[in-house]
Design an enzyme around this catalytic site. Structure first.
Site, PDB file in Angstrom:
ATOM      1  N   GLU A  40      20.242 -24.552  34.101  1.00  0.00           N
ATOM      2  CA  GLU A  40      19.262 -23.450  34.131  1.00  0.00           C
ATOM      3  C   GLU A  40      18.798 -23.119  35.551  1.00  0.00           C
ATOM      4  OE1 GLU A  40      18.525 -21.362  31.757  1.00  0.00           O
ATOM      5  OE2 GLU A  40      19.703 -22.462  30.268  1.00  0.00           O
ATOM      6  N   HIS A  42      20.755 -22.899  38.164  1.00  0.00           N
ATOM      7  CA  HIS A  42      21.729 -21.887  38.623  1.00  0.00           C
ATOM      8  C   HIS A  42      21.509 -20.565  37.898  1.00  0.00           C
ATOM      9  CE1 HIS A  42      24.001 -25.772  39.309  1.00  0.00           C
ATOM     10  NE2 HIS A  42      24.140 -25.205  40.491  1.00  0.00           N
TER      11      HIS A  42
END
Ligand code: PAF
Length: 285
Positions: A40, A42
Site C-alpha cells: 500500500e 507504493h
C-alpha cells in the site's frame, strides 16, 4: 480502481516511444521507481501521481548496485505478475521492467555519488547504497523524462538524496515526497517486513512507539541526548537486537541535531533478528 491490464515495456526505446506519444498529446507524466514486492505504500505513490499527472509510469527493477555483498539481493522478493496486476488495478498506465543489461550494459562505468548527506546514517551502515540508488534513479529519470517523480518518506534520507541529485544535475523533474503508510499498529510498510517471524512482527511496532515517545519528550523540554537514550532503551527492551542509529537529525545535513531546528527529523534503523527496519517521524507535529 480500474481493472485494466497494465502495459509492460522492457526497453528504453519502447519506454521512450510511449512517453513521447503522451508528451505529444500534452500529457503530464509521473514516474514511480520501485523494486517491486509492492504494498500500500507504493500504491499511495500511484494515487499521488494520478492526482497531479495525466499518465503514471511505474518502474520495477531490483537494482544490484544498491545491495551490499552480505545483503538480500538474491532473496529480495520478486513477483512481477502480481505487481503488474496490482498496478493496473490502481490505474497506473505503464510498467517499465528493464533487465540488468538495459540499465547496466557491458562497459557501464558511471556512478552518481551524492557527497555529504549520502555519507551519513544509511551511507555509513550500508556503504555504496546511496551511490547505487542515485545512479539508478538518475538513469530512470533520464530514460523516462517524467514531469514528476514520487518517493516515500519512509526512506527519508533517500528522498533527500534524490532531491539533491536532481538539483545538482539539473534534471527537470519535480520530486514529491509521500507520507509513510503504516499498518494499524503503526509499523511502517516495507517489502522487508515479510522477513519478520510472528514474534518479531509483534515487537516491530515498538520502533515507531519509541520515536513518538522521543518526540513527546522533546516537546516536554527533555534534552535531545536524554530523550534519544530513553528511546533507544525502549527499542532494546522490546527485543530489538541492535540499533544502528536513533536520534534527532538536521534534515539538510543529516548531522545529529542538538535541538529542535525547523524540519528536524527523528530517524532510526534497528535490527530485529536478521531484519533491519528503518522508520522516521518529524520532530514537530
Ligand atoms: O526505494 C526503492 O525502492 C529503491 O531504492 C528505488 C528508489 C526504486 C531505487 O532502486
Amino acid at each position: 480502481m480500474s481493472n485494466s491490464a497494465i502495459e509492460i515495456v522492457r526497453t528504453v526505446a519502447d519506454l521512450r516511444t510511449r512517453i513521447s506519444a503522451w508528451r505529444a498529446a500534452g500529457d503530464r507524466i509521473g514516474l514511480i521507481p520501485t523494486m517491486g514486492s509492492l504494498h500500500e505504500g507504493h500504491f499511495s505513490l500511484v494515487a499521488a501521481s494520478r492526482a497531479v499527472t495525466d499518465r503514471t509510469c511505474a518502474t520495477l527493477f531490483v537494482n544490484p548496485k544498491q545491495f551490499g555483498p552480505n545483503e538480500d539481493f538474491e532473496t529480495y522478493p520478486r513477483d512481477e505478475k502480481t505487481d503488474a496486476a496490482a498496478l493496473g488495478a490502481r490505474g497506473a498506465d505503464l510498467l517499465y521492467i528493464p533487465d540488468r543489461d538495459e540499465i547496466y550494459p557491458d562497459g557501464f562505468a558511471t556512478a552518481v555519488t551524492v557527497a555529504g548527506i549520502g555519507d551519513k546514517l544509511e551511507g555509513v551502515f550500508r556503504p555504496g547504497f546511496f551511490t547505487g540508488v542515485a545512479t539508478v534513479v538518475a538513469k530512470l529519470l533520464l530514460q523516462a523524462a517524467p514531469d514528476d517523480a514520487f518517493f516515500g518518506e519512509k526512506d527519508f534520507q533517500q528522498l533527500c538524496v534524490v532531491r539533491r541529485l536532481t538539483q545538482d544535475l539539473n534534471i527537470p523533474v519535480e520530486i514529491h515526497g509521500c507520507a509513510i503508510v503504516r499498518e494499524a499498529d503503526g509499523l511502517a510498510l516495507s517489502s522487508r517486513n515479510a522477513y519478520l517471524s510472528a514474534p518479531e512482527r509483534a515487537i516491530a511496532p515498538t520502533l515507531q512507539q519509541a520515536l513518538i515517545s522521543f518526540r513527546d519528550k522533546l516537546q516536554d523540554g527533555v534534552a535531545v541526548g536524554d530523550a534519544a537514550e530513553q528511546a533507544r532503551e525502549i527499542v532494546l527492551a522490546a527485543g530489538f537486537a541492535k540499533i544502528d542509529y536513533l536520534s534527532l537529525y538536521d534534515p539538510t545535513t543529516f548531522e545529529e541535531a542538538g535541538d529542535l531546528t525547523p524540519g528536524a527529523r527523528i530517524l532510526a534503523a534497528a535490527w530485529l533478528g536478521t531484519t533491519r527496519l528503518i522508520d522516521n517521524i518529524p520532530a514537530q507535529i
